[in-house]
Write an enzyme that holds these catalytic residues in place. Structure first.
Site, PDB file in Angstrom:
ATOM      1  N   HIS A 156       0.819  -1.401  -0.086  1.00 33.78           N
ATOM      2  CA  HIS A 156      -0.038  -0.026   0.039  1.00 33.78           C
ATOM      3  C   HIS A 156       0.807   1.069   0.007  1.00 33.78           C
ATOM      4  CE1 HIS A 156      -3.420  -2.686   1.212  1.00 33.78           C
ATOM      5  NE2 HIS A 156      -2.337  -3.290   2.068  1.00 33.78           N
ATOM      6  N   SER A 277      15.035  21.415 -16.570  1.00 30.40           N
ATOM      7  CA  SER A 277      13.799  21.719 -16.850  1.00 30.40           C
ATOM      8  C   SER A 277      14.207  23.368 -17.383  1.00 30.40           C
ATOM      9  CB  SER A 277      12.921  22.492 -15.372  1.00 30.40           C
ATOM     10  OG  SER A 277      12.355  23.710 -15.544  1.00 30.40           O
ATOM     11  N   LYS A 283      16.303  21.496 -11.162  1.00 24.60           N
ATOM     12  CA  LYS A 283      15.509  20.240 -11.527  1.00 24.60           C
ATOM     13  C   LYS A 283      16.574  19.198 -12.335  1.00 24.60           C
ATOM     14  CE  LYS A 283      11.474  19.431 -11.008  1.00 24.60           C
ATOM     15  NZ  LYS A 283      10.407  19.657 -11.648  1.00 24.60           N
ATOM     16  N   GLU A 290       9.580   8.369 -16.965  1.00 21.11           N
ATOM     17  CA  GLU A 290       7.956   8.823 -17.280  1.00 21.11           C
ATOM     18  C   GLU A 290       7.642   8.534 -18.738  1.00 21.11           C
ATOM     19  OE1 GLU A 290       7.210  12.962 -15.410  1.00 21.11           O
ATOM     20  OE2 GLU A 290       9.358  12.669 -15.651  1.00 21.11           O
TER      21      GLU A 290
END
Ligand code: ARG
Length: 457
Positions: A156, A277, A283, A290
């Site tokens: 979980h 970024s 970043k 992704e």
């Protein structure tokens, strides 16, 4: 251009109809399979005395030249042709005249296209398996490196029990082994030859389908000609096997996204597999992970699109089936890219064991071991579970942890506690004790590594 099938109609189609009908933009990928299939067909026709040996030789030589010319760039595929099958036959006929026109005896584009896709996909399946093996090896190498680094195992997404990073990684190696197995299983049904089914009903010529199948490396022939030209199960099977494979890559990607966040900081991806970024200078984004997660949806789309195309088709061939190729090509191209990117990302990824350890020290992931300790002292598990839960609740209130909770406090919950409780809840011991097959102890993980390695040779 004059249509090869002009006769029944004038062949004068509108430009928009031609563009709509044409598949050359995507099926030209299969030029090699188409030409190789045609060479085998010409040999069979000669062996069966359907065409002369002389004609067959000329056809086979000319096809060999067409193949070489395409590969050297001397001949470029004409994008106004209807499809790759028509293109190759047109060039053959331009080069050989009437002899070229004999090649299409005792076959149809319907069995020809079915043959070409099977040949194309069996090579793709081979390549995908090899890339999946490369990724599995990269994962096994990392697992070996980190086989004793403790991290929290989750259920979980809540810290559950201590495991090692090596153990966690090996779970993905097991998934990939199944993927490789599924692909090779689907190759068994793919490697069956449809050629000789002709348009749908077989042929009046005395062909030898087995000869042609053997020449092209097939295990056997399709036993029903209608099925031979309309079966695309092997496309759906491969897409479904690679959809499952993508699902695995997507789950791993999701973990990599989490692990590389500041919230976890379990891993550091190499610069080579991250992006920055355009506005936020700090970043370092896990775009590759992704994108793999994102492209999984695309491969599922390929599978569902194909199944939907096929579901309403009456026997035998229907032009709808031309839609099979883009789906299956896209699925294969996507999975091949994703596997290579994932391999590079894993091979260059560094774990941050200190952070994993720190995370393992919070969250009471040794609570099961405390309960097991009481069970070993003779308490029924349900009672041990309840007492352990109460101890955890109290520790949360007072800001304590099991490793340093005073013995008097333990004893206030049960007189079964003694000094040995500290050994029992020590994280390293928790891991070391899980020696069950498949478990998280170093020895068990080593056995998993050996198992996977033995499957990869
Ligand atoms: N381009 C077609 C396809 O990909 C080849 C088969 C065409 N057959 C036909 N009868 N029109 O399916």
């Amino acid at each position: 251009m004059a249509k090869m099938w002009e006769g029944r109609t004038s062949g004068e189609t509108s430009q928009i109809a031609d563009d709509f009908n044409s598949s050359i933009k995507f099926d030209s990928k299969m030029y090699k399979q188409d030409i190789t299939g045609s060479m085998a067909h010409a040999s069979m026709l000669a062996a069966q005395n359907i065409i002369s040996n002389d004609d067959a030789e000329k056809i086979i030589d000319a096809l060999g030249e067409i193949l070489a010319d395409i590969e050297s760039g001397k001949l470029s595929v004409d994008m106004s042709a209807e499809d790759i099958h028509m293109f190759v036959e047109q060039v053959l006929t331009q080069r050989l005249g009437d002899t070229g026109k004999k090649l299409h005896t005792a076959r149809s584009r319907n069995d020809q296209v079915a043959l070409d896709i099977r040949m194309y996909l069996r090579d793709e399946a081979e390549t995908i398996s090899a890339l999946a093996k490369d990724l599995t090896k990269a994962i096994v190498e990392k697992a070996e490196e980190y086989k004793s680094n403790i991290m929290p195992g989750y259920t979980h997404l809540q810290r559950a029990q201590p495991i090692t990073f090596g153990h966690h990684l090996m779970a993905y190696a097991m998934m990939l082994l199944r993927d490789i197995d599924r692909i090779s299983d689907c190759k068994k049904r793919m490697n069956v030859s449809p050629i000789g089914s002709c348009a749908l009903a077989g042929t009046t010529y005395n062909t030898d389908r087995d000869f042609e199948a053997r020449k092209l490396g097939f295990d056997r022939i399709c036993m029903n000609s209608l099925d031979g030209v309309s079966d695309r199960d092997f496309c759906a099977e491969l897409l479904s096997a690679i959809s499952i494979l993508m699902m695995h890559l997507s789950r791993l990607s999701e973990e990599i996204v989490l692990w590389s966040s500041w919230e976890f900081k379990f891993v550091e991806l190499s610069d080579a597999f991250t992006t920055g970024s355009s506005i936020m200078p700090q970043k370092k984004n896990p775009d590759m992970a992704e994108l793999i997660r994102g492209k999984t949806g695309r491969v599922y789309g390929d599978l569902i699109g194909l199944l939907t195309t096929l579901k309403g088709l009456p026997l035998a061939y229907n032009k709808d089936m031309q839609e099979d190729k883009e789906a299956v090509f896209d699925g294969c191209d996507t999975v091949k890219m994703c596997l290579q990117v994932m391999t590079g990302m894993i091979a260059t990824m560094k774990a941050l064991p200190e952070n994993m350890k720190k995370a393992a020290q919070g969250g009471f992931i040794n609570a099961t071991d405390m309960a097991d300790y009481l069970v070993n002292k003779g308490m029924p598990f349900r009672d041990a579970y309840k007492i352990s839960g109460r101890i955890v609740a109290q520790c949360i209130k007072t800001g304590q942890v099991l490793e340093t909770l005073p013995l008097e406090t333990y004893k206030s919950f049960s007189d079964k506690f003694d000094e040995q409780i500290y050994d029992a809840v020590d994280l390293q011991n928790c891991v070391n004790r899980r020696i069950s097959a498949g478990g998280t102890s170093v020895g068990s993980v080593e056995a998993q590594i050996e198992f996977v390695k033995s499957k990869l040779v």
